[in-house]
Scaffold this motif. Sequence first.
Motif, PDB file in Angstrom:
ATOM      1  N   GLU A  58       0.390  -1.260  -0.235  1.00  0.00           N
ATOM      2  CA  GLU A  58      -0.151  -0.135  -0.227  1.00  0.00           C
ATOM      3  C   GLU A  58       1.085   1.083   0.379  1.00  0.00           C
ATOM      4  O   GLU A  58       0.716   2.396  -0.613  1.00  0.00           O
ATOM      5  N   THR A  59       2.016   0.835   0.296  1.00  0.00           N
ATOM      6  CA  THR A  59       2.622   2.463   0.990  1.00  0.00           C
ATOM      7  C   THR A  59       3.952   2.413  -0.541  1.00  0.00           C
ATOM      8  O   THR A  59       4.087   3.701  -0.793  1.00  0.00           O
ATOM      9  N   SER A  60       4.450   2.050  -1.002  1.00  0.00           N
ATOM     10  CA  SER A  60       4.901   1.532  -2.042  1.00  0.00           C
ATOM     11  C   SER A  60       5.568   0.368  -2.759  1.00  0.00           C
ATOM     12  O   SER A  60       5.760  -0.606  -2.332  1.00  0.00           O
ATOM     13  N   PRO A  61       4.053   0.326  -3.835  1.00  0.00           N
ATOM     14  CA  PRO A  61       3.378  -1.048  -4.799  1.00  0.00           C
ATOM     15  C   PRO A  61       5.448  -1.350  -5.366  1.00  0.00           C
ATOM     16  O   PRO A  61       5.248  -2.572  -5.656  1.00  0.00           O
ATOM     17  N   LEU A  62       6.285  -0.760  -5.703  1.00  0.00           N
ATOM     18  CA  LEU A  62       7.459  -0.852  -6.373  1.00  0.00           C
ATOM     19  C   LEU A  62       8.682  -0.970  -5.440  1.00  0.00           C
ATOM     20  O   LEU A  62       9.776   0.121  -5.510  1.00  0.00           O
ATOM     21  N   TYR A  63       8.284  -1.477  -4.415  1.00  0.00           N
ATOM     22  CA  TYR A  63       9.193  -1.407  -2.603  1.00  0.00           C
ATOM     23  C   TYR A  63      10.807  -1.960  -3.183  1.00  0.00           C
ATOM     24  O   TYR A  63      10.806  -2.784  -3.619  1.00  0.00           O
ATOM     25  N   ASP A  64      11.261  -1.072  -2.274  1.00  0.00           N
ATOM     26  CA  ASP A  64      12.694  -1.566  -2.014  1.00  0.00           C
ATOM     27  C   ASP A  64      12.809  -2.755  -0.711  1.00  0.00           C
ATOM     28  O   ASP A  64      12.151  -3.094  -0.065  1.00  0.00           O
ATOM     29  N   ALA A  65      13.473  -3.968  -1.632  1.00  0.00           N
ATOM     30  CA  ALA A  65      13.240  -4.923  -0.970  1.00  0.00           C
ATOM     31  C   ALA A  65      14.024  -5.207  -0.232  1.00  0.00           C
ATOM     32  O   ALA A  65      13.874  -5.695   0.917  1.00  0.00           O
ATOM     33  N   ARG A  66      15.435  -3.729   0.295  1.00  0.00           N
ATOM     34  CA  ARG A  66      15.743  -4.083   1.865  1.00  0.00           C
ATOM     35  C   ARG A  66      14.471  -3.413   2.570  1.00  0.00           C
ATOM     36  O   ARG A  66      14.929  -3.514   4.145  1.00  0.00           O
ATOM     37  N   GLU A  67      13.956  -2.528   2.235  1.00  0.00           N
ATOM     38  CA  GLU A  67      13.083  -2.024   3.758  1.00  0.00           C
ATOM     39  C   GLU A  67      11.546  -2.764   3.673  1.00  0.00           C
ATOM     40  O   GLU A  67      10.852  -2.850   4.949  1.00  0.00           O
ATOM     41  N   TYR A  68      11.318  -3.236   2.625  1.00  0.00           N
ATOM     42  CA  TYR A  68      10.146  -4.574   2.925  1.00  0.00           C
ATOM     43  C   TYR A  68      11.172  -5.851   3.868  1.00  0.00           C
ATOM     44  O   TYR A  68       9.980  -5.760   4.504  1.00  0.00           O
ATOM     45  N   ASP A  69      12.399  -6.165   3.514  1.00  0.00           N
ATOM     46  CA  ASP A  69      12.796  -6.541   5.111  1.00  0.00           C
ATOM     47  C   ASP A  69      12.609  -6.310   6.043  1.00  0.00           C
ATOM     48  O   ASP A  69      12.174  -6.967   6.753  1.00  0.00           O
ATOM     49  N   ALA A  70      13.463  -5.097   5.700  1.00  0.00           N
ATOM     50  CA  ALA A  70      12.937  -4.363   7.612  1.00  0.00           C
ATOM     51  C   ALA A  70      11.493  -4.820   8.147  1.00  0.00           C
ATOM     52  O   ALA A  70      11.108  -4.380   9.622  1.00  0.00           O
TER      53      ALA A  70
END
Length: 410
Positions: A56-68
């Motif tokens: 919802e926040t970032s459809p093309l998210y940074d995978a590093r922040e996804y993991d966080a």
Amino acid sequence: MPILVMKFGGTSVANPDRIRRAAKRVGLEVAKGYDVIVIVSAMSGKTNELVGWVNETSPLYDAREYDAVVSSGENVTAGLMALTLQEMDIPARSWQGWQVPLKTNSSHSQARIEEIPNENILAKFGEGMRVAVVAGFQGISPEGRITTLGRGGSDTTAVAFAAAFDAERCDIYTDVDGVYTTDPRISDKARKLDKIAFEEMLELASLGAKVLQTRSVELAMRYKVKLRVLSSFEEPSDEAGTLVCDEEEIMENKVVSGVAYSRDEAKMTLVSVEDRPGIAAGIFGPLAEAGINVDMIVQNISDEGTTDMTFSCPTDQVKRAEKALNDAKAAGSIGFEEIIADTNVAKISVVGIGMRSQPGVAAKMFKVLSDEGINIKVIATSEIKISVLIDRKYMELAVQALHDAFELEK
């Protein structure tokens, strides 16, 4: 003291009451004289919620922040489990992946474990800690960032810890009481297995049986970790659950141990592909680069310089597969007339290490399906497995008929 690894899935730690119930099981093992490493998942539904927030926040998210973000669910459970054990006067401490440290590569959201040094936790056991509660599913990259191991990664964490600490056994607590001959929701004759060989479990896990993550079974087989699958909702006993072990530990192997199915399969056919050396590599290379998980592959007899190539893949990867193949065609690396995708198929598999020494399993399987009027679209075999693609509407009928034919209820 001997070390035992106990892993609790999301339903087993879904709320404080269930965490207390799981902690009591840990207490029983501590009372037997074990030092225990407890691997916990996030509370049931929590990871999906966190993933939803990321999308919802970032459809093309940074995978590093996804993991966080998504690794935080396990941190909460680990802390609550350690507090619960402390309330029971059991010396316990929670550990996040980076504190162990569980070292992984840098493939965020799909990281692979590279090393688990055991000095830190063993030192704490030496100082009187009896339970290390470790957040599953997470580790740390060479760059010092939090990584996650992919969905179901807590199973892999548990087996990896059992290997790293030379544990006596790895118990996986879940919402089912073991491994069954097939899905009990489809066949009421499904029977719980007392023991199953690593190879059979690996095939069943990869073919759709959702009891254990495939990577965890691969690790257990490689490092000879005894795995036990059991329910956290049943009374504890030494005979409970299913033991996943070496083939040599099973006295007598049935020819077929189980029937697995996967409803989310698609059959894709490339029509009139050029028939020349290198064409298979030209097709499956781009698919691999696009992350398409290809399973069964069939090439038809050539006709006037062309052939048809058929393969299966998960239904949610069909669009990506079509794009990868059309891009390869546009680039001139392969040629074909059209792509036909059939998303209304299911994969049915019979698995058993007894097949190695027993002829006629395939013939029997095909006869059973024929008698039920079920047409086979694609066939794939290995030494201990036979898989077929059929119309999805016949999936439950096929599972029940094969379970009966191979007398798996006995």
